[in-house]
Write a protein that holds these residues in place. Structure first.
Motif, mmCIF file in Angstrom:
data_model
loop_
_atom_site.group_PDB
_atom_site.id
_atom_site.type_symbol
_atom_site.label_atom_id
_atom_site.label_comp_id
_atom_site.label_asym_id
_atom_site.label_seq_id
_atom_site.Cartn_x
_atom_site.Cartn_y
_atom_site.Cartn_z
ATOM 1 N N ARG A 41 0.845 -1.202 0.000
ATOM 2 C CA ARG A 41 0.000 0.000 0.000
ATOM 3 C C ARG A 41 0.879 1.251 0.000
ATOM 4 N NH1 ARG A 41 -5.175 2.115 -0.964
ATOM 5 N NH2 ARG A 41 -5.462 3.898 0.395
ATOM 6 N N SER A 42 1.886 1.271 0.841
ATOM 7 C CA SER A 42 2.789 2.413 0.932
ATOM 8 C C SER A 42 3.559 2.618 -0.375
ATOM 9 C CB SER A 42 3.766 2.206 2.082
ATOM 10 O OG SER A 42 4.657 3.279 2.186
ATOM 11 N N ASP A 43 4.045 1.514 -0.938
ATOM 12 C CA ASP A 43 4.843 1.602 -2.160
ATOM 13 C C ASP A 43 4.044 2.053 -3.377
ATOM 14 O OD1 ASP A 43 7.020 0.784 -0.705
ATOM 15 O OD2 ASP A 43 7.034 -1.271 -1.487
ATOM 16 N N THR A 44 2.738 1.872 -3.339
ATOM 17 C CA THR A 44 1.913 2.251 -4.484
ATOM 18 C C THR A 44 1.280 3.631 -4.323
ATOM 19 O OG1 THR A 44 -0.040 1.126 -3.586
ATOM 20 C CG2 THR A 44 1.391 -0.143 -5.094
ATOM 21 N N ALA A 45 1.658 4.338 -3.266
ATOM 22 C CA ALA A 45 1.128 5.694 -3.067
ATOM 23 C C ALA A 45 1.628 6.607 -4.183
ATOM 24 C CB ALA A 45 1.568 6.244 -1.712
ATOM 25 N N PRO A 46 0.779 7.506 -4.641
ATOM 26 C CA PRO A 46 1.219 8.413 -5.709
ATOM 27 C C PRO A 46 2.341 9.341 -5.223
ATOM 28 C CG PRO A 46 -0.965 9.032 -4.893
ATOM 29 C CD PRO A 46 -0.579 7.775 -4.203
ATOM 30 N N ARG A 47 3.241 9.639 -6.104
ATOM 31 C CA ARG A 47 4.339 10.568 -5.806
ATOM 32 C C ARG A 47 4.051 11.871 -6.549
ATOM 33 N NH1 ARG A 47 5.212 7.300 -2.096
ATOM 34 N NH2 ARG A 47 6.510 5.498 -2.435
ATOM 35 N N ASP A 48 4.336 12.974 -5.901
ATOM 36 C CA ASP A 48 4.144 14.251 -6.592
ATOM 37 C C ASP A 48 5.369 15.131 -6.412
ATOM 38 O OD1 ASP A 48 3.962 15.571 -4.091
ATOM 39 O OD2 ASP A 48 1.796 15.361 -4.042
ATOM 40 N N ALA A 49 5.448 16.165 -7.237
ATOM 41 C CA ALA A 49 6.629 17.043 -7.237
ATOM 42 C C ALA A 49 6.802 17.756 -5.904
ATOM 43 C CB ALA A 49 6.520 18.058 -8.377
ATOM 44 N N LEU A 50 5.710 18.228 -5.316
ATOM 45 C CA LEU A 50 5.797 18.933 -4.035
ATOM 46 C C LEU A 50 6.340 18.007 -2.950
ATOM 47 C CD1 LEU A 50 5.317 21.529 -2.474
ATOM 48 C CD2 LEU A 50 2.978 20.741 -2.033
ATOM 49 N N SER A 51 5.897 16.782 -2.949
ATOM 50 C CA SER A 51 6.386 15.802 -1.985
ATOM 51 C C SER A 51 7.880 15.571 -2.159
ATOM 52 C CB SER A 51 5.611 14.489 -2.170
ATOM 53 O OG SER A 51 6.266 13.433 -1.570
ATOM 54 N N GLU A 52 8.329 15.492 -3.397
ATOM 55 C CA GLU A 52 9.752 15.288 -3.678
ATOM 56 C C GLU A 52 10.594 16.480 -3.208
ATOM 57 O OE1 GLU A 52 11.041 12.460 -4.812
ATOM 58 O OE2 GLU A 52 9.037 11.576 -4.947
ATOM 59 N N VAL A 53 10.076 17.686 -3.379
ATOM 60 C CA VAL A 53 10.814 18.897 -3.002
ATOM 61 C C VAL A 53 10.833 19.091 -1.492
ATOM 62 C CG1 VAL A 53 10.791 21.419 -3.138
ATOM 63 C CG2 VAL A 53 10.396 20.059 -5.195
ATOM 64 N N THR A 54 9.677 18.892 -0.848
ATOM 65 C CA THR A 54 9.574 19.161 0.584
ATOM 66 C C THR A 54 9.980 17.983 1.458
ATOM 67 O OG1 THR A 54 7.274 18.426 0.690
ATOM 68 C CG2 THR A 54 7.662 20.785 0.220
#
Length: 191
Positions: A41-54
């Motif tokens: 479940r954790s590994d399939t969570a969507p990734r976004d640019a804001l998450s990557e930056v912050t």
């Protein structure tokens, strides 16, 4: 499973018991399976640019389709809890936002407790000696495994205490009851 006992005083308190080898193997298997579900479940969570930056992780915004994961990661708010919010708002935006922000931390906490159990579990059975913190992690992991197994079995208030021996879920229900007793006895020892 023998009963849990509290030994020692102050900082030296230990919560002790013994497990047979088949009990240790079963518990390790159940907890490991739950960890796999949560990790996927954790590994399939969507990734976004804001998450990557912050560095602030976000999780899924939608609840799990799987009943077992749904029981481990329920919605935060139900429409019947607040008459002023419509079901559409609660089921849509509110739960999605709360889930997205909090689910990674909840999964981390569940996995952390499960790993404490697995790390302190004697692989082939035998003596257990836990600190109070380890015992509390065991309580969390045992509860999560019970929730997962209960969801898989469809446990409800109408579920009988025993199923006929030829019922396909009879052994699983016995394991559910064993986990319940283990958890109850551990709660008493910790208290």
């Amino acid at each position: 499973m023998r009963t849990w006992k509290r030994k020692g005083r102050g900082d030296g308190v230990r919560i002790v018991s013994q497990l047979d080898s088949h009990e240790a193997e079963l518990l390790a298997s159940l907890v490991s399976s739950m960890c796999e579900l949560l990790t996927e479940r954790s590994d399939t969570a969507p990734r976004d640019a804001l998450s990557e930056v912050t560095g602030i992780r976000t999780g899924h915004s939608e609840p799990p389709d799987d009943a077992t994961l749904g029981r481990l990661l329920p919605d935060f708010h139900r429409p019947d809890q607040d008459e002023q919010l419509s079901a559409e708002v609660v089921n849509g935006r509110l739960n999605s936002a709360l889930r997205s922000v909090n689910e990674p931390k909840i999964i981390d906490a569940k996995l952390s407790a499960a790993h404490v159990l697995l790390d302190t579990l004697p692989a082939s059975g035998g003596d257990l000696s836990l600190t109070v913190d380890e015992a509390e992690a065991w309580l969390t992991a045992l509860n999560d495994v019970r929730l997962a197994l209960g969801a898989m079995l469809g446990i409800s208030e109408d579920t009988p205490d025993q199923l006929p021996s030829d019922h396909p879920h009879a052994a699983h229900l016995d394991v559910y009851h064993w986990l319940t007793v283990m958890q109850d006895l551990l709660v008493e020892a910790v208290m």
